[in-house]
Design a protein around this motif. Structure first.
Motif, PDB file in Angstrom:
ATOM      1  N   LEU A   1       0.492  -5.317   4.952  1.00 50.95           N
ATOM      2  CA  LEU A   1      -0.072  -6.549   5.504  1.00 50.95           C
ATOM      3  C   LEU A   1      -1.312  -6.247   6.346  1.00 50.95           C
ATOM      4  N   VAL A   2      -1.191  -5.271   7.241  1.00 55.34           N
ATOM      5  CA  VAL A   2      -2.329  -4.906   8.099  1.00 55.34           C
ATOM      6  C   VAL A   2      -3.487  -4.384   7.247  1.00 55.34           C
ATOM      7  N   ALA A   3      -3.179  -3.547   6.243  1.00 57.98           N
ATOM      8  CA  ALA A   3      -4.217  -3.003   5.362  1.00 57.98           C
ATOM      9  C   ALA A   3      -4.963  -4.115   4.627  1.00 57.98           C
ATOM     10  N   GLU A   4      -4.211  -5.118   4.146  1.00 55.03           N
ATOM     11  CA  GLU A   4      -4.820  -6.252   3.437  1.00 55.03           C
ATOM     12  C   GLU A   4      -5.788  -7.007   4.350  1.00 55.03           C
ATOM     13  N   LEU A   5      -5.361  -7.240   5.588  1.00 59.06           N
ATOM     14  CA  LEU A   5      -6.191  -7.989   6.538  1.00 59.06           C
ATOM     15  C   LEU A   5      -7.432  -7.196   6.941  1.00 59.06           C
ATOM     16  N   VAL A   6      -7.287  -5.878   7.037  1.00 59.85           N
ATOM     17  CA  VAL A   6      -8.444  -5.019   7.355  1.00 59.85           C
ATOM     18  C   VAL A   6      -9.451  -5.093   6.204  1.00 59.85           C
TER      19      VAL A   6
ATOM     20  N   ASP B   1      -5.391   4.214  11.060  1.00 57.82           N
ATOM     21  CA  ASP B   1      -4.298   5.189  11.079  1.00 57.82           C
ATOM     22  C   ASP B   1      -3.009   4.395  10.873  1.00 57.82           C
ATOM     23  N   ILE B   2      -2.678   4.159   9.606  1.00 58.00           N
ATOM     24  CA  ILE B   2      -1.574   3.253   9.258  1.00 58.00           C
ATOM     25  C   ILE B   2      -0.430   4.008   8.586  1.00 58.00           C
ATOM     26  N   ASP B   3       0.705   4.082   9.275  1.00 62.30           N
ATOM     27  CA  ASP B   3       1.913   4.691   8.709  1.00 62.30           C
ATOM     28  C   ASP B   3       2.730   3.632   7.970  1.00 62.30           C
TER      29      ASP B   3
ATOM     30  N   ILE C   1      -1.180 -14.316  11.354  1.00 59.52           N
ATOM     31  CA  ILE C   1      -2.058 -15.059  12.269  1.00 59.52           C
ATOM     32  C   ILE C   1      -2.408 -14.198  13.486  1.00 59.52           C
ATOM     33  N   ILE C   2      -1.399 -13.523  14.041  1.00 56.70           N
ATOM     34  CA  ILE C   2      -1.610 -12.689  15.238  1.00 56.70           C
ATOM     35  C   ILE C   2      -2.600 -11.560  14.940  1.00 56.70           C
ATOM     36  N   ILE C   3      -2.353 -10.832  13.855  1.00 54.17           N
ATOM     37  CA  ILE C   3      -3.213  -9.700  13.521  1.00 54.17           C
ATOM     38  C   ILE C   3      -4.629 -10.173  13.168  1.00 54.17           C
ATOM     39  N   SER C   4      -4.724 -11.279  12.435  1.00 54.36           N
ATOM     40  CA  SER C   4      -6.038 -11.834  12.061  1.00 54.36           C
ATOM     41  C   SER C   4      -6.849 -12.188  13.295  1.00 54.36           C
ATOM     42  N   ASN C   5      -6.184 -12.794  14.293  1.00 51.76           N
ATOM     43  CA  ASN C   5      -6.876 -13.164  15.520  1.00 51.76           C
ATOM     44  C   ASN C   5      -7.349 -11.940  16.299  1.00 51.76           C
TER      45      ASN C   5
ATOM     46  N   VAL D   1      -7.750   0.621  14.148  1.00 53.16           N
ATOM     47  CA  VAL D   1      -6.501  -0.075  13.806  1.00 53.16           C
ATOM     48  C   VAL D   1      -5.421   0.959  13.516  1.00 53.16           C
ATOM     49  N   SER D   2      -4.258   0.789  14.139  1.00 51.58           N
ATOM     50  CA  SER D   2      -3.158   1.723  13.851  1.00 51.58           C
ATOM     51  C   SER D   2      -1.827   0.980  13.762  1.00 51.58           C
TER      52      SER D   2
END
Length: 225
Positions: free
Chosen positions: A122-127, A144-146, A159-163, A179-180
């Motif tokens: 999810l984080v990778a997609e938003l990045v 640095d995404i595990d 929503i939180i990460i996007s903001n 971003v990690s």
């Protein structure tokens, strides 16, 4: 107060060391009126800002829709105008979505259906979605995404990460965005940092207040949601 006049204050005749129950009630009513007054001011400022935020993309959409009607436009110009239209419509859509989310929160109408989600993906997609904007500003991106899975509501985590990402990019003119995603002591830890202007401690204490904006100059896009 009930009729909307939050400037009213009750006069307490006793000194603090001789307060009785009625004095305490009056003092609490005064505190309540003061807090309601602050919220009302923030709300009015918010409505003013939100009106401005809605007008801007609407004006762009109208202008570029008219330009696209020109039959003599080259394919390059037409594509450029279409991209501007898409960007403005996305901005408007995001703004409306935020307002709807706030309304649901206000009315306690949010229905959660937590499921297992891959937080790392999810984080990778938003990045990746923001990569073009990051590169456009000439910023360095450090990730640095595990591999981390959680049980949660995907749409609200999104929503939180996007903001957080949006703010990091918006307020950083040079340097890098970091971003990690890590798993520590059976907890998922997400960190988004930047080399931007930062936020003062005083403003930092108010970031979860409804309608609050540290920058009210409209120099940057935002609506305090």
């Amino acid at each position: 107060i009930a009729s909307g006049d939050f400037s009213v204050r009750l006069e307490i005749n006793h000194t603090y060391d001789k307060y009785n129950e009625f004095d305490e009630i009056m003092e609490n009513l005064n505190i309540m009126a003061s807090e309601l007054s602050k919220t009302e001011i923030l709300k009015k400022d918010f409505i003013s800002n939100i009106s401005h935020e809605i007008k801007t993309p609407l004006s762009i959409i109208q202008s570029y829709a008219m330009l696209l009607q020109d039959k003599d436009l080259s394919d390059t110009e037409r594509e450029k105008h279409a991209k501007t239209l898409l960007k403005a419509s996305r901005r408007l859509s995001s703004l409306v979505a935020n307002i709807l989310q706030l309304t649901k929160l206000e009315n306690q109408a949010l229905k959660l259906s937590p499921k297992k989600i891959n937080l790392s993906d999810l984080v990778a997609e938003l990045v990746i979605e923001n990569e073009e904007v990051i590169e456009g500003k000439g910023l360095e991106l450090e990730c640095d995404i595990d591999e981390v899975e959680i049980i949660s509501e995907r749409s609200y985590i999104e929503i939180i990460i996007s903001n957080l990402l949006s703010n990091a990019i918006k307020f950083t003119d040079s340097g890098k965005i970091s971003v990690s995603v890590k798993k520590e002591n059976n907890q998922a830890i997400i960190k988004i940092s930047d080399t931007g202007i930062g936020i003062s401690r005083a403003d930092g204490e108010k970031i979860f207040d409804k309608f609050y904006q540290a920058d009210t100059s409209r120099a940057t896009i935002g609506n305090g949601l």
